[in-house]
Design a protein around this motif. Structure first.
Motif, PDB file in Angstrom:
ATOM      1  N   LEU A 105       0.832  -1.210   0.000  1.00  0.00           N
ATOM      2  CA  LEU A 105       0.000   0.000   0.000  1.00  0.00           C
ATOM      3  C   LEU A 105       0.870   1.265   0.000  1.00  0.00           C
ATOM      4  CD1 LEU A 105      -2.765  -1.094   2.521  1.00  0.00           C
ATOM      5  CD2 LEU A 105      -2.988  -0.888   0.035  1.00  0.00           C
ATOM      6  N   HIS A 106       2.009   1.199   0.672  1.00  0.00           N
ATOM      7  CA  HIS A 106       2.930   2.331   0.698  1.00  0.00           C
ATOM      8  C   HIS A 106       3.481   2.605  -0.702  1.00  0.00           C
ATOM      9  CE1 HIS A 106       6.119   5.025   1.989  1.00  0.00           C
ATOM     10  NE2 HIS A 106       7.014   4.243   1.401  1.00  0.00           N
ATOM     11  N   TYR A 107       3.881   1.544  -1.402  1.00  0.00           N
ATOM     12  CA  TYR A 107       4.396   1.708  -2.761  1.00  0.00           C
ATOM     13  C   TYR A 107       3.297   2.225  -3.688  1.00  0.00           C
ATOM     14  CZ  TYR A 107       8.467  -1.017  -1.262  1.00  0.00           C
ATOM     15  OH  TYR A 107       9.595  -1.473  -0.612  1.00  0.00           O
ATOM     16  N   LEU A 108       2.079   1.712  -3.520  1.00  0.00           N
ATOM     17  CA  LEU A 108       0.959   2.178  -4.335  1.00  0.00           C
ATOM     18  C   LEU A 108       0.729   3.667  -4.127  1.00  0.00           C
ATOM     19  CD1 LEU A 108      -1.503   1.741  -6.185  1.00  0.00           C
ATOM     20  CD2 LEU A 108      -2.811   1.122  -4.126  1.00  0.00           C
ATOM     21  N   ASP A 109       0.776   4.107  -2.873  1.00  0.00           N
ATOM     22  CA  ASP A 109       0.592   5.526  -2.569  1.00  0.00           C
ATOM     23  C   ASP A 109       1.668   6.370  -3.253  1.00  0.00           C
ATOM     24  OD1 ASP A 109      -0.653   7.738  -0.890  1.00  0.00           O
ATOM     25  OD2 ASP A 109       1.431   7.825  -0.204  1.00  0.00           O
ATOM     26  N   ASN A 110       2.917   5.916  -3.210  1.00  0.00           N
ATOM     27  CA  ASN A 110       4.006   6.646  -3.859  1.00  0.00           C
ATOM     28  C   ASN A 110       3.758   6.811  -5.362  1.00  0.00           C
ATOM     29  OD1 ASN A 110       5.387   6.906  -1.467  1.00  0.00           O
ATOM     30  ND2 ASN A 110       6.802   5.209  -1.855  1.00  0.00           N
ATOM     31  N   LEU A 111       3.275   5.743  -5.992  1.00  0.00           N
ATOM     32  CA  LEU A 111       3.018   5.789  -7.431  1.00  0.00           C
ATOM     33  C   LEU A 111       1.882   6.753  -7.761  1.00  0.00           C
ATOM     34  CD1 LEU A 111       3.316   1.973  -8.208  1.00  0.00           C
ATOM     35  CD2 LEU A 111       4.831   3.755  -9.088  1.00  0.00           C
ATOM     36  N   PRO A 146      -3.574   5.006 -12.935  1.00  0.00           N
ATOM     37  CA  PRO A 146      -4.077   3.757 -12.337  1.00  0.00           C
ATOM     38  C   PRO A 146      -4.062   2.583 -13.318  1.00  0.00           C
ATOM     39  CG  PRO A 146      -5.437   5.590 -11.640  1.00  0.00           C
ATOM     40  CD  PRO A 146      -4.487   6.135 -12.672  1.00  0.00           C
ATOM     41  N   GLN A 147      -4.409   2.845 -14.596  1.00  0.00           N
ATOM     42  CA  GLN A 147      -4.420   1.762 -15.582  1.00  0.00           C
ATOM     43  C   GLN A 147      -3.013   1.214 -15.820  1.00  0.00           C
ATOM     44  OE1 GLN A 147      -6.539  -0.049 -17.085  1.00  0.00           O
ATOM     45  NE2 GLN A 147      -8.513   0.953 -16.839  1.00  0.00           N
ATOM     46  N   LYS A 148      -2.016   2.088 -15.751  1.00  0.00           N
ATOM     47  CA  LYS A 148      -0.644   1.623 -15.932  1.00  0.00           C
ATOM     48  C   LYS A 148      -0.206   0.782 -14.734  1.00  0.00           C
ATOM     49  CE  LYS A 148       3.865   3.131 -17.564  1.00  0.00           C
ATOM     50  NZ  LYS A 148       4.686   4.282 -18.005  1.00  0.00           N
ATOM     51  N   ILE A 149      -0.611   1.175 -13.537  1.00  0.00           N
ATOM     52  CA  ILE A 149      -0.300   0.380 -12.340  1.00  0.00           C
ATOM     53  C   ILE A 149      -0.953  -0.991 -12.462  1.00  0.00           C
ATOM     54  CG2 ILE A 149      -0.602   0.220  -9.841  1.00  0.00           C
ATOM     55  CD1 ILE A 149      -0.537   3.297  -9.777  1.00  0.00           C
ATOM     56  N   LEU A 150      -2.205  -0.997 -12.922  1.00  0.00           N
ATOM     57  CA  LEU A 150      -2.904  -2.271 -13.120  1.00  0.00           C
ATOM     58  C   LEU A 150      -2.183  -3.106 -14.176  1.00  0.00           C
ATOM     59  CD1 LEU A 150      -5.293  -4.148 -12.577  1.00  0.00           C
ATOM     60  CD2 LEU A 150      -6.583  -2.881 -14.320  1.00  0.00           C
ATOM     61  N   ASN A 186      -1.076  -6.899 -13.855  1.00  0.00           N
ATOM     62  CA  ASN A 186      -1.507  -7.877 -14.853  1.00  0.00           C
ATOM     63  C   ASN A 186      -0.326  -8.672 -15.387  1.00  0.00           C
ATOM     64  OD1 ASN A 186      -4.312  -8.216 -15.779  1.00  0.00           O
ATOM     65  ND2 ASN A 186      -4.301  -5.996 -15.907  1.00  0.00           N
ATOM     66  N   PHE A 187       0.777  -7.987 -15.642  1.00  0.00           N
ATOM     67  CA  PHE A 187       1.957  -8.638 -16.212  1.00  0.00           C
ATOM     68  C   PHE A 187       2.433  -9.786 -15.324  1.00  0.00           C
ATOM     69  CE2 PHE A 187       6.594  -8.991 -16.684  1.00  0.00           C
ATOM     70  CZ  PHE A 187       6.682  -9.225 -18.038  1.00  0.00           C
ATOM     71  N   VAL A 188       2.383  -9.571 -14.007  1.00  0.00           N
ATOM     72  CA  VAL A 188       2.850 -10.582 -13.055  1.00  0.00           C
ATOM     73  C   VAL A 188       1.790 -11.636 -12.807  1.00  0.00           C
ATOM     74  CG1 VAL A 188       3.608 -10.972 -10.675  1.00  0.00           C
ATOM     75  CG2 VAL A 188       4.422  -8.961 -11.942  1.00  0.00           C
ATOM     76  N   TRP A 189       0.543 -11.201 -12.510  1.00  0.00           N
ATOM     77  CA  TRP A 189      -0.462 -12.165 -12.060  1.00  0.00           C
ATOM     78  C   TRP A 189      -1.081 -12.988 -13.174  1.00  0.00           C
ATOM     79  CZ3 TRP A 189       1.198  -9.071  -8.268  1.00  0.00           C
ATOM     80  CH2 TRP A 189       1.225  -9.618  -6.987  1.00  0.00           C
ATOM     81  N   ARG A 190      -0.964 -12.548 -14.416  1.00  0.00           N
ATOM     82  CA  ARG A 190      -1.409 -13.418 -15.514  1.00  0.00           C
ATOM     83  C   ARG A 190      -0.582 -14.700 -15.543  1.00  0.00           C
ATOM     84  NH1 ARG A 190      -1.771  -8.666 -18.917  1.00  0.00           N
ATOM     85  NH2 ARG A 190       0.304  -9.167 -19.710  1.00  0.00           N
ATOM     86  N   LYS A 191       0.703 -14.574 -15.209  1.00  0.00           N
ATOM     87  CA  LYS A 191       1.564 -15.760 -15.165  1.00  0.00           C
ATOM     88  C   LYS A 191       1.159 -16.671 -14.003  1.00  0.00           C
ATOM     89  CE  LYS A 191       5.471 -13.143 -17.023  1.00  0.00           C
ATOM     90  NZ  LYS A 191       6.820 -12.616 -16.747  1.00  0.00           N
ATOM     91  N   LEU A 232      -9.085   3.359  -4.292  1.00  0.00           N
ATOM     92  CA  LEU A 232      -9.768   2.317  -3.525  1.00  0.00           C
ATOM     93  C   LEU A 232      -9.879   1.018  -4.328  1.00  0.00           C
ATOM     94  CD1 LEU A 232     -12.612   4.344  -1.759  1.00  0.00           C
ATOM     95  CD2 LEU A 232     -10.557   3.335  -0.717  1.00  0.00           C
ATOM     96  N   GLU A 233     -10.098   1.142  -5.630  1.00  0.00           N
ATOM     97  CA  GLU A 233     -10.175  -0.056  -6.466  1.00  0.00           C
ATOM     98  C   GLU A 233      -8.839  -0.814  -6.450  1.00  0.00           C
ATOM     99  OE1 GLU A 233     -12.526  -1.582  -7.886  1.00  0.00           O
ATOM    100  OE2 GLU A 233     -14.140  -0.114  -7.707  1.00  0.00           O
ATOM    101  N   LEU A 234      -7.739  -0.077  -6.573  1.00  0.00           N
ATOM    102  CA  LEU A 234      -6.419  -0.724  -6.580  1.00  0.00           C
ATOM    103  C   LEU A 234      -6.070  -1.276  -5.206  1.00  0.00           C
ATOM    104  CD1 LEU A 234      -4.464   1.788  -8.852  1.00  0.00           C
ATOM    105  CD2 LEU A 234      -5.097  -0.563  -9.421  1.00  0.00           C
ATOM    106  N   GLU A 235      -6.426  -0.546  -4.160  1.00  0.00           N
ATOM    107  CA  GLU A 235      -6.164  -1.048  -2.808  1.00  0.00           C
ATOM    108  C   GLU A 235      -6.932  -2.343  -2.567  1.00  0.00           C
ATOM    109  OE1 GLU A 235      -7.180   2.097  -0.165  1.00  0.00           O
ATOM    110  OE2 GLU A 235      -5.244   3.137  -0.392  1.00  0.00           O
ATOM    111  N   ARG A 236      -8.188  -2.376  -2.992  1.00  0.00           N
ATOM    112  CA  ARG A 236      -8.997  -3.600  -2.848  1.00  0.00           C
ATOM    113  C   ARG A 236      -8.355  -4.766  -3.591  1.00  0.00           C
ATOM    114  NH1 ARG A 236     -12.846  -5.891  -6.130  1.00  0.00           N
ATOM    115  NH2 ARG A 236     -14.400  -7.228  -5.099  1.00  0.00           N
ATOM    116  N   LEU A 237      -7.848  -4.499  -4.812  1.00  0.00           N
ATOM    117  CA  LEU A 237      -7.202  -5.554  -5.592  1.00  0.00           C
ATOM    118  C   LEU A 237      -5.954  -6.072  -4.882  1.00  0.00           C
ATOM    119  CD1 LEU A 237      -6.969  -7.241  -8.171  1.00  0.00           C
ATOM    120  CD2 LEU A 237      -5.695  -5.338  -9.204  1.00  0.00           C
ATOM    121  N   LEU A 238      -5.162  -5.176  -4.307  1.00  0.00           N
ATOM    122  CA  LEU A 238      -3.954  -5.607  -3.605  1.00  0.00           C
ATOM    123  C   LEU A 238      -4.293  -6.516  -2.429  1.00  0.00           C
ATOM    124  CD1 LEU A 238      -1.652  -2.429  -3.533  1.00  0.00           C
ATOM    125  CD2 LEU A 238      -1.787  -4.253  -5.231  1.00  0.00           C
ATOM    126  N   PHE A 239      -5.351  -6.185  -1.702  1.00  0.00           N
ATOM    127  CA  PHE A 239      -5.770  -7.025  -0.577  1.00  0.00           C
ATOM    128  C   PHE A 239      -6.204  -8.397  -1.077  1.00  0.00           C
ATOM    129  CE2 PHE A 239      -6.060  -3.159   2.048  1.00  0.00           C
ATOM    130  CZ  PHE A 239      -5.616  -3.661   3.255  1.00  0.00           C
TER     131      PHE A 239
END
Length: 338
Positions: free
Chosen positions: A232-238, A245-249, A253-258, A325-332
């Motif tokens: 969450l700290h890294y997300l806040d920095n970004l 947000p779409q670029k963060i997603l 995606n690049f990691v979790w698709r694998k 909030l959408e990205l934070e929810r996804l991280l959780f």
């Protein structure tokens, strides 16, 4: 002869072509690179005064149809060869197709014609004439495996560097699919690695992504390892730095698709560690990924693709929640904390 422009540019001198080349597609960068490669092949050491360039729209509307053909028949005062280029030639080709066909039946031996068009039907008589005596080069954006192959070939043949398909995919994730931008980054990476024979994913993260990319990878590692506070700290920095947000997603995606692909293979009976390797996870991350997926459980891992897609739709307006909030929810969800 027909081929993609990227194949031609890897070794222009190896291509056999006669008095005409058609460049078709919408990639302006690749068209200009093709013209730069063709010029010395046609003119040798001659001055650029042997080059005549027309705006196809003006040629079609304002100038007599004979203008181009008279130019092609004119002997250069500065050498034996003349290069004639028609930019934006779409309408000109349509309006004077018959005259072009007649010219190509007996083309000038001292002139070379380049036609720049957006579309090119291979079934026309004109196209068949070009294919018989010249070359038509597809100048369209590469995607998927073809783009990865081009990156690997370009790194090897032009820069004498090895780059894996996974590293190539990471480069595309960070830079996009525009070949011109990718080529610029490959030049930077070649300088960065120096005498090393291989360009690694770490090299790409360091050179191409900058601190935002490094922060994104740190965030994904924290999620994978269950350190949700750090994530969450890294997300806040970004987000504070203005990262979209779409670029963060996209990084997630690049990691979790694998990870999702590895889960699917494991469900079908492949040992988990082997499935992780086959899914393209970087070797150094295989053990930590195996621990993560076992901790997440198969039931939840099978929902990864759904979580990613749902977040993508929500960021595009389906949800009233803020992108943060959408990205934070996804991280959780991805970390297994909820």
């Amino acid at each position: 002869m027909s081929q993609h422009v990227t194949e031609f540019l890897l070794n222009p001198a190896a291509s056999e072509f006669g008095p005409v080349v058609v460049l078709y597609g919408d990639d302006r960068y690749m068209k200009q690179e093709a013209i730069k490669a063709i010029e010395p092949l046609v003119l040798g050491e001659e001055e650029d005064t042997s080059i005549t360039r027309y705006d196809g729209k003006r040629l079609e509307k304002e100038l007599p149809p004979s203008t181009l053909f008279d130019e092609l028949k004119t002997v250069s005062m500065w050498g034996d060869k003349r290069l004639v280029i028609v930019d934006d030639a779409e309408k000109f080709v349509s309006a004077f197709r018959g005259k072009l066909e007649k010219y190509l039946e007996a083309p000038s031996k001292s002139s070379f014609l380049i036609l720049d068009v957006k579309s090119w039907s291979k079934s026309t008589r004109l196209a068949k004439l070009v294919s018989k005596i010249g070359l038509d080069l597809e100048c369209k954006e590469l995607k998927g495996g073809a783009l990865a192959k081009w990156i690997c070939d370009t790194a090897g043949q032009l820069h004498q560097k090895q780059i894996s398909r996974e590293a190539a995919a990471l480069l595309v994730e960070l830079v996009g699919t525009h070949c011109g931008q990718i080529h610029q980054e490959l030049e930077k990476l070649t300088t960065f690695v120096g005498d090393q024979p291989r360009i690694s994913p770490d090299d790409i993260r360091a050179v191409v992504g900058g601190w935002k990319a490094e922060t994104t990878w740190a965030m994904t590692d924290a999620v994978r390892d269950g350190n949700i506070g750090d994530a969450l700290h890294y997300l806040d920095n970004l987000l504070v730095a203005g990262e979209a947000p779409q670029k963060i997603l996209g990084g997630l995606n690049f990691v979790w698709r694998k990870y999702f692909k590895a889960t699917q293979q494991a469900v079908q009976g492949t040992p988990l560690k082997q499935a992780i390797k086959q899914a393209g996870v970087f070797p150094r991350d295989v053990d930590s990924t195996e621990r993560y997926l076992r901790r997440l459980t198969r039931k939840r891992a099978e929902k990864i693709c759904h979580w990613l897609l749902e977040t993508d739709l929500n960021l595009k307006g389906k949800s009233r929640l803020t992108p943060r909030l959408e990205l934070e929810r996804l991280l959780f969800l991805l970390s297994g904390c909820i």
